[in-house]
Structures are given as structure tokens and as C-alpha cells.
Scaffold this motif. Structure first.
Motif, PDB file in Angstrom:
ATOM      1  N   UNK A   1     -44.590  -2.305 -30.405  1.00 36.74           N
ATOM      2  CA  UNK A   1     -44.764  -3.675 -30.910  1.00 36.74           C
ATOM      3  C   UNK A   1     -43.656  -4.595 -30.388  1.00 36.74           C
ATOM      4  N   UNK A   2     -42.408  -4.101 -30.427  1.00 31.32           N
ATOM      5  CA  UNK A   2     -41.301  -4.919 -29.918  1.00 31.32           C
ATOM      6  C   UNK A   2     -41.435  -5.124 -28.408  1.00 31.32           C
ATOM      7  N   UNK A   3     -41.874  -4.071 -27.682  1.00 34.68           N
ATOM      8  CA  UNK A   3     -42.070  -4.202 -26.223  1.00 34.68           C
ATOM      9  C   UNK A   3     -43.096  -5.292 -25.937  1.00 34.68           C
ATOM     10  N   UNK A   4     -44.161  -5.289 -26.709  1.00 36.41           N
ATOM     11  CA  UNK A   4     -45.233  -6.272 -26.527  1.00 36.41           C
ATOM     12  C   UNK A   4     -44.705  -7.681 -26.776  1.00 36.41           C
ATOM     13  N   UNK A   5     -43.895  -7.835 -27.815  1.00 36.73           N
ATOM     14  CA  UNK A   5     -43.308  -9.151 -28.133  1.00 36.73           C
ATOM     15  C   UNK A   5     -42.426  -9.634 -26.976  1.00 36.73           C
ATOM     16  N   UNK A   6     -41.634  -8.732 -26.427  1.00 39.23           N
ATOM     17  CA  UNK A   6     -40.725  -9.120 -25.334  1.00 39.23           C
ATOM     18  C   UNK A   6     -41.501  -9.625 -24.125  1.00 39.23           C
ATOM     19  N   UNK A   7     -42.564  -8.912 -23.755  1.00 38.84           N
ATOM     20  CA  UNK A   7     -43.288  -9.300 -22.534  1.00 38.84           C
ATOM     21  C   UNK A   7     -44.265 -10.448 -22.805  1.00 38.84           C
TER      22      UNK A   7
END
Ligand SMILES: NC(=O)c1ccc[n+]([C@@H]2O[C@H](COP(=O)([O-])OP(=O)(O)OC[C@H]3O[C@@H](n4cnc5c(N)ncnc54)[C@H](OP(=O)(O)O)[C@@H]3O)[C@@H](O)[C@H]2O)c1
Length: 338
Positions: free
Chosen positions: A180-186
Motif C-alpha cells: 500500500x505504501x509502495x503504491x502511494x509513493x509511485x
């Protein structure tokens, strides 16, 4: 009455809610030249774990029974100081309490300029944003086309540092702890790639998204993340030692990074810094960042826990990676539009 959290015990291993003691004390009387601040938001920092230990490093340790140290944002509610009329919005080291007495001989308070919310004042325009800015500008020294990697990338400092590196024209990769955090970053912050270090093959993934290596590694985590990044640095890389949260709750001897020798092979630098050393340049950095925030090029996010009693639990949660952006606690709800 004034609700306060005092340091009750030095933490051993992971910080615990029982390391704090909640007390209720009478509100102080306001003397000549003094003013009282209603604390609206408190920012939580990994460094708080260090302040609780009996260890002098860059800042004096707290004593058992002290009000827990913390930087917050608030407004003047009672004033005998013409420099701070009632309603003035300010930031400062208010501590974990509902009301802070600013004494006549204390260091000046920082006024929050119009147009900046209380939350942003202790986030992107506070110590967090300053840490990202000066770590990047002074140590990282970004150049267009550099490969920039940051750990704790979805946290307060990491998310700002990554976006600033992107504005410099770097290819930006974040390391964090969930899909979820990876998705937010990209998807939201515009990072070029993100890697979840909880996945078993994350090191392989990192080398795949940095096929030619890393020019700047902005380290917030230390430990295995730092060691892995050191193994991937390119010639003349800069390793920015901002923090090492993986070690803050550790007990016993800690391993050093075995890949440090790559600094020699790659003619690279690894350098630490303390943001407070740049305090006299904060105003200039804020001036430079304000248009970026206003234009939507630099987004700031926060995770807000509600209520004074949430303070100890929110600090524990920070060490469990529960936050996205700056971890704040709302102590009293003001009107604070973004
Ligand atoms: N040098 C300076 O002057 C200065 C000033 C301010 C802050 N700092 C340092 O900057 C770093 C970031 O601070 P911040 O306020 O922006 O906090 P933050 O990144 O918003 O919050 C901490 C993050 O650390 C990660 N984390 C927690 N436990 C971890 C562990 N055991 N191993 C690896 N990662 C862990 C979590 O993110 P994930 O979900 O990604 O794991 C968590 O969200 C800290 O190391 C802090 O000490 C340095």
C-alpha cells in the motif's frame, strides 16, 4: 488543569506506553512578559526514543519525571507579552502537554506565517521538511539524472526527500514496508519505483529497479537496508546518513554495515548530519519550498491520531510503521484548513 505526560521509565527494547505517566497539574499563573500556548498538534519523531535514554548525544537526555519533549504547533490563549498577542499561531518545543507556559526569558517562539497550516508548520515546513531539504541539498547534492534511493520513503522525511529529489530531475526509488505504501509513493507522490523490504526478494527487486546502481542513498533506516544500498552504490555516490530507526529499539551489540568497503572501491562518501545545525538557514529553505507546495509539486501528508491520550500509543505505532507521512497527534482541534 493541564494534562501532561512525564517520562516514567527509560525504555528497554521497544518503547512502551507504560514508559509514560499521565498527570494533571494546575494551570500556571501567567507572569509579566509570559504567555500561555494551547498546544493543538504534537509531532512525533523517532528521535524521541533516544531522548528517553540516559545518553548525551546531540541533545541533553530527559530526566525521569520530566515532561516528555516534543515539537508542536499551537496558539497563544493568554498573553502578558505584547510580542505574542492572543491568537498568534506558533511552533516550539512545547512538550507532551495541553498548555505550554512561555517564560519571559525563553528563546523566541516561531510564528507560523499566514497561509501555512499548523500541521504543515510541524511537517513539511518544520524539522521534517528541513531535514529532507538540508540532507538532500548539502550532503546528497543531487544532479539531474542521478539515481536517488530513500529508506522509510513513505514516512515524514523520506516522502519529502524523495519528492525534492524528483524535482531535481533524479530517478527516485523508495524503500518501505508495505504494498500500500509502495503504491502511494509511485501513484500519488510520483516516485519512479518502490520496493517493499518485507518481501523476501526485496534486495533483488532493488537491484532490478536500479540496474546501473545508486548515486544518492538517503538513509533513514540503517541496518540491512543501509548495507544493501552500500552494495549497490556507483562511483562518487553520496550516502546521506539521516537516521537509523532499525537500531533505535535494538538491544545488545549492533552489526556494522559489512558492505562499507564499497565506499572505497566506488570512491564514494557517507556523511551524517544534524538538521539543527542549519537552523539559521531554515527561513530560506521554507521560502524555497513554499512555491513548490503551493504549486502541488511537493505534497505533504500526515497521519493524525486524535486526542491527548493518544500520544504514547502513536509513538509506539511510529516504530511499527503505522504512519504515512508525518505522524501527528491532534491535542485540541483548531480550525486548521490546508
Ligand atoms: N539527522 C537529523 O537531523 C534528523 C532529523 C529528523 C529525523 N531524523 C531521522 O530521520 C528518520 C525519519 O524520521 P521521520 O520523523 O521522518 O519518521 P518517519 O519516517 O515518518 O517514521 C518512521 C518510519 O520508520 C520506519 N521504521 C520503523 N521501524 C523500523 C525498523 N525497525 N526498521 C526499518 N524501518 C522502520 C517506518 O516506515 P516503513 O513503513 O517504511 O518501515 C516508519 O513509518 C529517522 O531515522 C529519524 O531519526 C534525522
Amino acid at each position: 488543569m493541564n494534562q501532561q505526560f512525564l517520562l516514567a521509565a527509560r525504555p528497554e527494547g521497544m518503547v512502551r506506553e507504560s514508559d509514560f505517566n499521565r498527570v494533571s497539574t494546575p494551570l500556571p499563573t501567567i507572569g509579566e512578559g509570559e504567555c500561555l500556548i494551547d498546544v493543538h498538534y504534537m509531532g512525533l519523531e523517532p528521535a524521541m526514543r533516544g531522548w528517553m535514554e540516559n545518553r548525551a548525544d546531540y541533545i541533553a537526555p530527559l530526566a525521569i519525571g520530566d515532561v516528555m519533549r516534543g515539537f508542536g504547533a499551537g496558539s497563544v490563549s493568554v498573553s502578558n507579552n505584547p510580542s505574542y498577542p492572543v491568537g498568534t499561531r506558533v511552533t516550539g518545543s512545547f512538550g507532551w502537554q495541553q498548555h505550554y507556559l512561555h517564560r519571559a526569558d525563553a528563546a523566541p517562539l516561531q510564528r507560523i506565517p499566514d497561509g501555512i497550516s499548523l500541521r504543515a508548520a510541524i511537517g513539511v515546513f518544520g524539522v521534517t521538511g528541513m531535514t529532507a531539504w538540508f540532507g538532500l541539498e548539502r550532503i546528497g547534492k543531487p544532479r539531474k539524472g542521478d539515481v536517488f534511493v530513500v529508506s522509510s520513503a513513505a514516512g515524514a522525511t523520506g516522502s519529502v526527500a524523495g519528492q525534492l529529489a524528483k524535482i531535481h530531475g533524479c530517478r527516485v526509488v523508495g524503500i518501505t514496508s508495505s504494498a500500500e505504501k509502495c503504491q502511494w509513493l509511485t501513484a500519488t507522490l510520483g516516485f519512479d519505483a518502490a520496493v517493499n523490504y518485507r518481501e523476501p526478494n526485496w534486495q533483488q527487486q532493488l537491484s532490478e529497479v536500479c540496474p546501473d546502481g545508486i548515486d544518492i542513498y538517503f538513509d533513514n533506516a540503517g541496518g540491512e537496508l543501509l548495507n544493501t544500498a552500500l552494495g549497490l552504490i556507483r562511483d562518487a555516490a553520496r550516502v546521506v546518513l539521516c537516521g537509523g530507526i532499525s537500531r533505535y529499539n535494538a538491544t545488545g551489540p549492533l552489526d556494522g554495515p559489512t558492505n562499507y568497503f564499497n565506499l572505497i572501491f566506488r570512491r564514494a562518501r557517507m556523511e551524517g548530519f544534524i538538521v539543527l545545525d542549519y537552523a539559521d538557514q531554515f527561513a530560506a529553505a521554507i521560502d524555497a519550498m513554499q512555491p513548490l507546495v503551493a504549486a502541488g509539486q511537493l505534497r505533504h501528508a500526515d497521519t493524525v491520531s486524535q486526542g491527548f491520550d493518544a500520544l504514547p500509543g502513536a509513538l509506539v505505532a511510529l516504530f511499527q510503521g503505522a504512519n504515512q507521512g508525518k505522524q501527528l497527534v491532534c491535542i485540541s482541534a483548531p480550525d486548521d484548513p490546508d
